[in-house]
Design an enzyme around this catalytic site. Structure first.
Site, PDB file in Angstrom:
ATOM      1  N   LYS A 262       0.492  -0.902   0.219  1.00  8.83           N
ATOM      2  CA  LYS A 262      -0.090  -0.414  -0.329  1.00  8.83           C
ATOM      3  C   LYS A 262       0.464   1.498  -0.208  1.00  8.83           C
ATOM      4  CE  LYS A 262      -3.993  -2.253   2.464  1.00  8.83           C
ATOM      5  NZ  LYS A 262      -4.293  -2.057   3.863  1.00  8.83           N
TER       6      LYS A 262
ATOM      7  N   TYR B  82     -12.530  -1.786  -3.359  1.00  3.84           N
ATOM      8  CA  TYR B  82     -13.285  -2.161  -2.173  1.00  3.84           C
ATOM      9  C   TYR B  82     -15.061  -1.849  -1.451  1.00  3.84           C
ATOM     10  CZ  TYR B  82      -8.253  -2.363   0.531  1.00  3.84           C
ATOM     11  OH  TYR B  82      -6.880  -3.026   0.343  1.00  3.84           O
TER      12      TYR B  82
ATOM     13  N   ASN C 234      -2.155   0.036   6.979  1.00  2.38           N
ATOM     14  CA  ASN C 234      -1.326  -1.162   7.780  1.00  2.38           C
ATOM     15  C   ASN C 234      -0.083  -2.144   6.983  1.00  2.38           C
ATOM     16  OD1 ASN C 234      -3.797  -2.209   5.961  1.00  2.38           O
ATOM     17  ND2 ASN C 234      -4.331  -2.963   7.257  1.00  2.38           N
TER      18      ASN C 234
ATOM     19  N   HIS D  52      -2.084  -5.954   1.855  1.00  4.63           N
ATOM     20  CA  HIS D  52      -3.682  -6.118   1.597  1.00  4.63           C
ATOM     21  C   HIS D  52      -3.480  -7.967   1.181  1.00  4.63           C
ATOM     22  CE1 HIS D  52      -8.075  -6.700   0.840  1.00  4.63           C
ATOM     23  NE2 HIS D  52      -7.051  -7.609   0.035  1.00  4.63           N
TER      24      HIS D  52
ATOM     25  N   GLU E 188     -10.255 -10.172  -6.911  1.00  2.00           N
ATOM     26  CA  GLU E 188      -9.058  -9.537  -7.096  1.00  2.00           C
ATOM     27  C   GLU E 188      -7.856  -9.222  -8.266  1.00  2.00           C
ATOM     28  OE1 GLU E 188      -9.827  -8.504  -2.806  1.00  2.00           O
ATOM     29  OE2 GLU E 188      -7.980  -9.227  -2.968  1.00  2.00           O
TER      30      GLU E 188
END
Ligand code: CMP
Length: 140
Positions: free
Chosen positions: A11, A51, A114, A117, A128
């Site tokens: 990310k 998302y 975080n 993913h 995905e």
């Protein structure tokens, strides 16, 4: 156990800190092959679409904002039991719950930022992967 493919993202909070190589090394050291990889700067529309399952959650706006704030590395990882093992290697979503030795324990800043993913199930892995890659971009 079977060889599986899973979808992974490094990310913006991590690419911003030049952690692309360090995180990819953790995947490779765990025995995964990176069979597709590219760097994208997500549009708002792409982040909202990716998302969409979280669109009613209170953190959705913050999540989309964060994913559009810089480059992301989207990857396909292949290996034995890759979907569940990748989740172990990443650690808990909230880094304060993540185990020692996991990517999120080492690098994540917060639950929102975080660092990585990973897909949570075979169906989401297929969806995905297809969201970001065409078949010809995946070279196993
Ligand atoms: P990820 O595995 O990408 O899946 C959904 C993401 O939403 C998650 O990692 C976090 O980055 C984010 N997220 C989940 N819960 C929260 C929360 N309570 N506050 C902010 N972001 C969250």
């Amino acid at each position: 156990m079977a060889v599986e493919r899973t979808f992974s993202m490094i990310k913006p909070d991590a690419t911003r800190r030049n952690l692309t190589g360090a995180i990819t090394k953790m995947f490779e050291d765990a025995g995964f092959s990176v069979i597709a990889s590219k760097r994208v700067w997500m549009s708002r529309r792409e982040a909202e679409g990716f998302y969409a399952v979280h669109k009613e959650r209170p953190f959705f706006g913050e999540l989309v904002e964060s994913m559009c704030s810089g480059p992301t590395i989207v990857q396909v990882l292949q290996g034995e039991n890759a979907i569940a093992r990748n989740r172990e290697i990443m650690g808990a979503t909230n880094p304060s719950d993540a185990a020692e030795g996991t990517i999120r324990k080492a690098f994540a800043l917060s639950i929102g930022e975080n660092s990585v993913h990973g897909s949570d199930a075979p169906e989401t892995a297929s969806q995905e992967i297809a969201y970001w890659f065409s078949e010809t971009e995946i070279v196993g």
